[in-house]
Design an enzyme around this catalytic site. Structure first.
Site, PDB file in Angstrom:
ATOM      1  CB  VAL A   1      -0.954   0.018   1.215  1.00  0.00           C
ATOM      2  CG1 VAL A   1      -1.830  -1.228   1.226  1.00  0.00           C
ATOM      3  CG2 VAL A   1      -0.182   0.147   2.529  1.00  0.00           C
TER       4      VAL A   1
ATOM      5  CB  SER B   1      13.847  -1.854  -7.895  1.00  0.00           C
ATOM      6  OG  SER B   1      14.054  -1.079  -9.060  1.00  0.00           O
TER       7      SER B   1
ATOM      8  CG  HIS C   1      17.462   1.208  -7.008  1.00  0.00           C
ATOM      9  ND1 HIS C   1      16.290   1.773  -7.485  1.00  0.00           N
ATOM     10  CD2 HIS C   1      17.797   0.243  -7.904  1.00  0.00           C
ATOM     11  CE1 HIS C   1      15.958   1.200  -8.621  1.00  0.00           C
ATOM     12  NE2 HIS C   1      16.852   0.253  -8.897  1.00  0.00           N
ATOM     13  CG  ASN C   2      13.830   4.539  -5.978  1.00  0.00           C
ATOM     14  OD1 ASN C   2      14.216   3.424  -6.325  1.00  0.00           O
ATOM     15  ND2 ASN C   2      12.566   4.779  -5.690  1.00  0.00           N
TER      16      ASN C   2
ATOM     17  CD  GLU D   1      14.167   4.786 -10.915  1.00  0.00           C
ATOM     18  OE1 GLU D   1      13.081   5.364 -11.077  1.00  0.00           O
ATOM     19  OE2 GLU D   1      14.288   3.732 -10.254  1.00  0.00           O
TER      20      GLU D   1
ATOM     21  CE  LYS E   1      12.771   0.328  -5.215  1.00  0.00           C
ATOM     22  NZ  LYS E   1      12.011   1.558  -5.348  1.00  0.00           N
TER      23      LYS E   1
END
Length: 471
Positions: free
Chosen positions: A75, A129, A186-187, A190, A183
């Site tokens: 969610v 991801s 990682h973003n 990105e 994460k």
């Protein structure tokens, strides 16, 4: 009906896809969504013929799962995750596990881990991801929490993760919020990657390349060892898409206002708190913010004159130079991200294996790229590597290409084309390689107006001085 092995709460596209991925890999599942109509639609369409049990209340959902229960929550990050956890807690028994698979802030995950582990429940904050396709066919997974909780989950996540030549794209990241921290970074990488590619597109468009020519260039780049990556691949696809209404390249009809969901901003905040420079990611986030000022930019374009110059160089040579500049800039962006992970690992006790982080990004995730093999190898060879730019492979690659990199920035400046991420990457490289920076003057200024003191290069480190600068 027999009990289900795994449960998924939240049936938006990511939740549906990861649920189907789990079921396809041999684990009967139960699903629940707050809106019953979404559950009904899922069961009537994508779940037909699958080993899926639909539940229309949390009580029914929990009762459908075998013990100890494993429940993946998909969610929206923030309050909705806390709300679901609070609703689940009285229904669960000691040893049951909740997995948060959303883009939660790592600090929230730290808090939830402590709270739930204290009650005897397991909690795993797991970065996921790969977008919709990855969730269905194999994402990169970044689970954090207690190692015991991960080991219980390991048989499932190793099957549903993307599979590459050296194993599944999942590993135990570390305690607490480690999975969501990785994460988040990682973003951030990105964001940097996407902005750098956008700047390369802008430069090549200024050199006169059409959308179809850009498709051919990016397709060729994706076949090179340096730029082989998911983002280059999809960029090549984007350029060949024609809008059926206008018969024009669709990309040229898209409004140039980019959104963001917070992970890029969180990465910047964390880097400032830890004192780690990540200027390429700063530039990428700022570029998205600047893009939102569309009306102001249109008005300013009529008032602030651009350089009266058009591209006059050799197009083929320039394409190669932009390719080299893109590679060097991407390497700086990854170097910044890995440096931030290294500092966070030390600061928060995550004990991250940076080579393993590169390995699990090789498949499934958005930043998957060919040179992640080299990043992994660099950390395997030297686990104490201070910065990727010092790894022999990358050091020589950038030295060999930096003339082209600098030429591209000169051309961009002459044409009045903003390249904030290219510029930030080169500034990072030039700053990192300098034995001396002009902050000696900054320290003198701080001491002048605030008596902040300074160290001297001719005195022992740690010895501080103050001067009365004014007569």
């Amino acid at each position: 009906m027999t009990k289900r092995t795994f449960g998924v709460i939240g049936l938006a596209v990511m939740g549906e896809n990861i649920a189907l991925n789990v079921e396809r890999n041999g684990y009967p599942i139960a699903v629940y969504n707050r809106s019953a109509d979404k559950t009904e639609k899922f069961m009537a369409t994508r779940a037909v013929g699958k080993d899926v049990k639909a539940a229309y209340s949390l009580e029914e959902f929990v009762q459908a799962l075998e013990s100890p229960r494993k429940i993946l929550v998909m969610v929206k990050a923030g309050g909705p995750v806390d709300a679901v956890i609070e609703q689940l807690k009285p229904l669960l028994a000691k040893g049951d596990m909740i997995i948060d698979g959303g883009n939660s802030l790592y600090e929230d995950t730290e808090r939830r881990t402590k709270d739930l582990e204290a009650t005897g429940l397991g909690f795993v904050g797991m970065g996921v991801s790969g977008g919709e396709e990855g969730a269905l066919n194999g994402p990169s997974l970044m689970p954090g929490g207690t190692e015991a909780a991960y080991r219980e989950l390991e048989p499932i996540v190793t099957k549903i993760a993307a599979q590459v030549d050296d194993g599944p794209c999942v590993t135990y990241i570390g305690p607490g919020g480690a999975g969501h921290y990785v994460k988040m970074v990682h973003n951030g990488i990105e964001y940097g990657d996407m902005q750098l590619i956008a700047e390369a597109y802008d430069l090549l468009s200024a050199a006169g390349l059409s959308a179809m020519e850009l498709h051919e260039v990016f397709t060729a780049w994706n076949k090179t060892e340096e730029l082989d990556s998911f983002l280059i691949e999809i960029t090549a696809d984007i350029f060949k898409k024609i809008d059926p209404e206008t018969d024009k390249p669709l990309v040229e009809l898209i409004l140039d206002c980019a959104g963001q969901k917070g992970t890029g901003r969180w990465t910047i905040v964390s880097s400032l708190e830890l004192g780690v420079p990540i200027p390429t990611m700063y530039a990428a986030v700022n570029a998205r913010v600047m893009s939102s000022f569309k009306d102001e930019r249109i008005a300013a374009s009529k008032e602030l004159a651009a350089p009266e110059k058009t591209f006059s160089g050799d197009v083929k040579t320039f394409i190669d130079q932009v390719r080299d500049a893109l590679y060097c800039s991407k390497m700086c962006s990854y170097a910044q991200g890995m440096a931030l992970l290294g500092k966070a690992s030390d600061e928060y006790g995550y004990n991250l294996d940076l080579g393993e982080m590169a390995r699990i990004w090789k498949g499934g995730c958005i930043i998957r790229a060919g040179f992640l093999n080299k990043i992994k190898a660099a950390y395997v060879e030297n686990p104490e590597l201070a910065n990727l730019l010092l790894a022999p492979e990358f050091k020589q690659s950038i030295i060999d290409r930096q003339a082209a990199w600098r030429t591209v920035l000169v051309t961009a400046n002459e044409l009045g084309i903003p390249v904030p991420a290219f510029s930030a990457s080169l500034d990072y490289f030039d700053s990192y390689r300098q034995a001396s920076l002009p902050q000696n003057l900054t320290q003198a200024q701080r001491d002048y107006f605030g008596a902040h003191t300074y160290e001297r290069i001719d005195k022992p480190k740690g010895e501080f001085f103050h001067t009365e600068w004014a007569e």
